[in-house]
Design a protein around this motif. Structure first.
Motif, PDB file in Angstrom:
ATOM      1  N   ASP A  26      67.553 -28.244 -41.536  1.00 52.14           N
ATOM      2  CA  ASP A  26      67.743 -29.285 -40.530  1.00 52.14           C
ATOM      3  C   ASP A  26      67.982 -30.648 -41.177  1.00 52.14           C
ATOM      4  O   ASP A  26      68.823 -31.436 -40.723  1.00 52.14           O
ATOM      5  N   GLN A  27      67.236 -30.936 -42.239  1.00 53.88           N
ATOM      6  CA  GLN A  27      67.368 -32.222 -42.909  1.00 53.88           C
ATOM      7  C   GLN A  27      68.670 -32.298 -43.720  1.00 53.88           C
ATOM      8  O   GLN A  27      69.396 -33.291 -43.662  1.00 53.88           O
ATOM      9  N   GLN A  28      68.962 -31.232 -44.471  1.00 49.38           N
ATOM     10  CA  GLN A  28      70.105 -31.255 -45.384  1.00 49.38           C
ATOM     11  C   GLN A  28      71.451 -31.053 -44.687  1.00 49.38           C
ATOM     12  O   GLN A  28      72.460 -31.604 -45.121  1.00 49.38           O
ATOM     13  N   LEU A  29      71.458 -30.263 -43.625  1.00 49.23           N
ATOM     14  CA  LEU A  29      72.733 -29.895 -43.002  1.00 49.23           C
ATOM     15  C   LEU A  29      72.969 -30.523 -41.635  1.00 49.23           C
ATOM     16  O   LEU A  29      74.114 -30.616 -41.187  1.00 49.23           O
ATOM     17  N   PHE A  30      71.896 -30.925 -40.961  1.00 45.01           N
ATOM     18  CA  PHE A  30      72.050 -31.452 -39.599  1.00 45.01           C
ATOM     19  C   PHE A  30      71.562 -32.886 -39.443  1.00 45.01           C
ATOM     20  O   PHE A  30      71.568 -33.426 -38.341  1.00 45.01           O
ATOM     21  N   GLY A  31      71.112 -33.497 -40.551  1.00 42.57           N
ATOM     22  CA  GLY A  31      70.722 -34.897 -40.496  1.00 42.57           C
ATOM     23  C   GLY A  31      69.417 -35.177 -39.788  1.00 42.57           C
ATOM     24  O   GLY A  31      69.152 -36.318 -39.390  1.00 42.57           O
ATOM     25  N   SER A  32      68.566 -34.167 -39.632  1.00 40.71           N
ATOM     26  CA  SER A  32      67.287 -34.388 -38.972  1.00 40.71           C
ATOM     27  C   SER A  32      66.391 -35.275 -39.832  1.00 40.71           C
ATOM     28  O   SER A  32      66.342 -35.140 -41.057  1.00 40.71           O
ATOM     29  N   GLU A  33      65.688 -36.194 -39.193  1.00 34.82           N
ATOM     30  CA  GLU A  33      64.758 -37.075 -39.910  1.00 34.82           C
ATOM     31  C   GLU A  33      63.333 -36.554 -39.833  1.00 34.82           C
ATOM     32  O   GLU A  33      62.419 -37.132 -40.425  1.00 34.82           O
ATOM     33  N   ARG A  34      63.142 -35.463 -39.122  1.00 37.46           N
ATOM     34  CA  ARG A  34      61.823 -34.858 -39.042  1.00 37.46           C
ATOM     35  C   ARG A  34      61.479 -34.208 -40.371  1.00 37.46           C
ATOM     36  O   ARG A  34      62.298 -33.512 -40.952  1.00 37.46           O
ATOM     37  N   PRO A  35      60.279 -34.433 -40.902  1.00 37.13           N
ATOM     38  CA  PRO A  35      59.945 -33.824 -42.196  1.00 37.13           C
ATOM     39  C   PRO A  35      59.942 -32.304 -42.108  1.00 37.13           C
ATOM     40  O   PRO A  35      59.624 -31.721 -41.067  1.00 37.13           O
ATOM     41  N   ALA A  36      60.295 -31.671 -43.211  1.00 35.30           N
ATOM     42  CA  ALA A  36      60.304 -30.211 -43.253  1.00 35.30           C
ATOM     43  C   ALA A  36      58.893 -29.676 -43.027  1.00 35.30           C
ATOM     44  O   ALA A  36      57.914 -30.214 -43.551  1.00 35.30           O
ATOM     45  N   ILE A  37      58.802 -28.630 -42.251  1.00 31.21           N
ATOM     46  CA  ILE A  37      57.507 -28.016 -41.983  1.00 31.21           C
ATOM     47  C   ILE A  37      56.991 -27.356 -43.267  1.00 31.21           C
ATOM     48  O   ILE A  37      57.760 -26.806 -44.055  1.00 31.21           O
ATOM     49  N   LYS A  38      55.704 -27.437 -43.494  1.00 24.86           N
ATOM     50  CA  LYS A  38      55.105 -26.833 -44.689  1.00 24.86           C
ATOM     51  C   LYS A  38      54.823 -25.352 -44.434  1.00 24.86           C
ATOM     52  O   LYS A  38      54.684 -24.909 -43.294  1.00 24.86           O
ATOM     53  N   ARG A  39      54.704 -24.615 -45.531  1.00 24.98           N
ATOM     54  CA  ARG A  39      54.486 -23.172 -45.414  1.00 24.98           C
ATOM     55  C   ARG A  39      53.199 -22.864 -44.650  1.00 24.98           C
ATOM     56  O   ARG A  39      53.164 -21.962 -43.815  1.00 24.98           O
ATOM     57  N   ARG A  40      52.131 -23.576 -44.960  1.00 25.02           N
ATOM     58  CA  ARG A  40      50.865 -23.336 -44.243  1.00 25.02           C
ATOM     59  C   ARG A  40      51.029 -23.597 -42.755  1.00 25.02           C
ATOM     60  O   ARG A  40      50.483 -22.859 -41.918  1.00 25.02           O
ATOM     61  N   GLU A  41      51.768 -24.644 -42.421  1.00 29.05           N
ATOM     62  CA  GLU A  41      51.977 -24.964 -41.006  1.00 29.05           C
ATOM     63  C   GLU A  41      52.738 -23.842 -40.300  1.00 29.05           C
ATOM     64  O   GLU A  41      52.467 -23.537 -39.126  1.00 29.05           O
ATOM     65  N   VAL A  42      53.673 -23.249 -41.011  1.00 25.82           N
ATOM     66  CA  VAL A  42      54.429 -22.144 -40.421  1.00 25.82           C
ATOM     67  C   VAL A  42      53.497 -20.972 -40.105  1.00 25.82           C
ATOM     68  O   VAL A  42      53.531 -20.411 -39.003  1.00 25.82           O
ATOM     69  N   VAL A  43      52.657 -20.630 -41.069  1.00 23.00           N
ATOM     70  CA  VAL A  43      51.726 -19.514 -40.866  1.00 23.00           C
ATOM     71  C   VAL A  43      50.813 -19.802 -39.676  1.00 23.00           C
ATOM     72  O   VAL A  43      50.624 -18.957 -38.789  1.00 23.00           O
ATOM     73  N   GLU A  44      50.259 -21.016 -39.651  1.00 25.66           N
ATOM     74  CA  GLU A  44      49.336 -21.365 -38.567  1.00 25.66           C
ATOM     75  C   GLU A  44      50.044 -21.420 -37.221  1.00 25.66           C
ATOM     76  O   GLU A  44      49.466 -21.077 -36.183  1.00 25.66           O
ATOM     77  N   ALA A  45      51.327 -21.836 -37.227  1.00 22.18           N
ATOM     78  CA  ALA A  45      52.089 -21.863 -35.974  1.00 22.18           C
ATOM     79  C   ALA A  45      52.391 -20.456 -35.479  1.00 22.18           C
ATOM     80  O   ALA A  45      52.658 -20.253 -34.290  1.00 22.18           O
ATOM     81  N   MET A  46      52.340 -19.474 -36.369  1.00 28.74           N
ATOM     82  CA  MET A  46      52.566 -18.085 -35.970  1.00 28.74           C
ATOM     83  C   MET A  46      51.332 -17.463 -35.302  1.00 28.74           C
ATOM     84  O   MET A  46      51.456 -16.467 -34.587  1.00 28.74           O
TER      85      MET A  46
END
Length: 342
Positions: A257-277
């Protein structure tokens, strides 16, 4: 959870009528199921996600719901396998009614089973039929109808053959969006796995195709592993589709999202991904799903990180045990050193 809710809301705003093909995750049999897509969506809000290939026969005659997906997956495309224009049109209409953002016709899969059903890569030899199929689908839906294909089949691998195929399908069928796997397919003698690895990649041929059809939207697929490679392809083409690397090293999606779509939202961290699951996993378990069907997609999340091997091992050894629950994932996450901000 706030973050996940925001993700969902933004996804719907992105879906629109024409989801971007700038970056997508390839349809992969036995891999990109709805659990996988939900997981990938947590990593990237903007990537276009594809279902596994679903045959028209399975949708029309099969038992079970082959069109189910999670609302959070948008933008999401259904990939269809088939060669009967009426059946494809029927399934495309069902897909639109169910809320899919795109329908894609598979003209690239080389397996024997697919050939016997007269769909997949063998259809490259029947451009007029593919055009009829695309036209039939376009007549009954408003969402994009796209084609994923190869650069050739067997001895039919000249550049002119590819030009004629794309020209026929675009002019007679009305298709304006192609994803090209930059390898040819051998319809006999190679397994599907070998067809993904042995025929050489020919990126310049796809670049030339875009130059010769500048009015068509064209994405490239095959062998792409890094964001730098994606950026390089985007200098020549409209989009890039990543397959196995997105599955084996899913954290690649975290900076899309940041590199290809110009999103300014910080990249989600791996731990956050697991917890969001966690909430998703608990909901699915309550509905009768098996833990291993979800966690298998997450095994590569910590690739090349300290504790990655222990993470994979704990899930692999425990997720398929009877009654396995969310605690298996929580215990696996504990294998990642706590001081790492990952």
């Amino acid at each position: 959870m706030t973050r996940h809710t925001e993700n969902t809301q933004e996804n719907h705003s992105l879906a629109g009528d024409h989801p971007s093909c700038r970056f997508s995750v390839a349809p992969m049999l036995d891999w990109t199921d709805r659990h996988c897509r939900y997981f990938h969506r947590l990593l990237s809000q903007h990537a276009l996600l594809y279902t596994e290939m679903v045959t028209t026969g399975a949708i029309i005659h099969g038992k079970g719901d082959f069109l189910s997906f999670n609302e959070e997956e948008h933008p999401v495309a259904l990939q269809l396998g088939g060669s009967n224009p009426a059946d494809l049109a029927h399934c495309a209409k069902l897909a639109q009614e169910r809320g899919y953002d795109e329908v894609n016709l598979n003209v690239g899969c080389p397996s024997d089973r697919v050939q016997n059903g007269r769909f997949g890569a063998c259809l490259m030899g029947e451009a007029d039929l593919v055009a009829l199929c695309v036209s039939a689908m376009r007549e009954v839906v408003d969402i994009p109808v796209t084609v994923k294909t190869r650069i050739g089949i067997d001895e039919q691998d000249s550049y002119q053959f590819l030009v004629d195929f794309v020209g026929t399908v675009s002019e007679k069928g009305g298709c304006d969006n192609f994803t090209i796997h930059a390898r040819k397919a051998w319809l006999s003698g190679l397994s599907p796995k070998e067809n993904r690895e042995i025929p050489p990649l020919d990126y310049p041929r796809v670049y030339q195709l875009k130059q010769d059809f500048p009015h068509l939207t064209m994405a490239i697929n095959g062998g792409v592993k890094t964001l730098a490679e994606i950026q390089a392809h985007l200098e020549h083409l409209d989009g890039v589709m990543v397959g196995r690397e997105a599955y084996q090293n899913p954290y690649l999606l975290a900076e899309v999202d940041q590199q290809l779509f110009g999103s300014e939202r910080p990249a989600i961290k791996r731990r956050e991904v697991v917890e969001a699951m966690y909430p998703y996993i608990e909901r699915q378990l309550a509905n009768g799903s098996y833990l291993g069907h979800m966690t298998r997609h997450m095994l590569g999340l910590f690739q090349n990180m300290p504790g990655a091997r222990q993470w994979r091992r704990h899930i692999s050894e425990n997720a398929h045990k009877p009654g396995a629950g969310i605690e298996v994932v929580q215990q696996a996450l504990d294998k990642i050193p706590a001081h790492l901000d990952v």
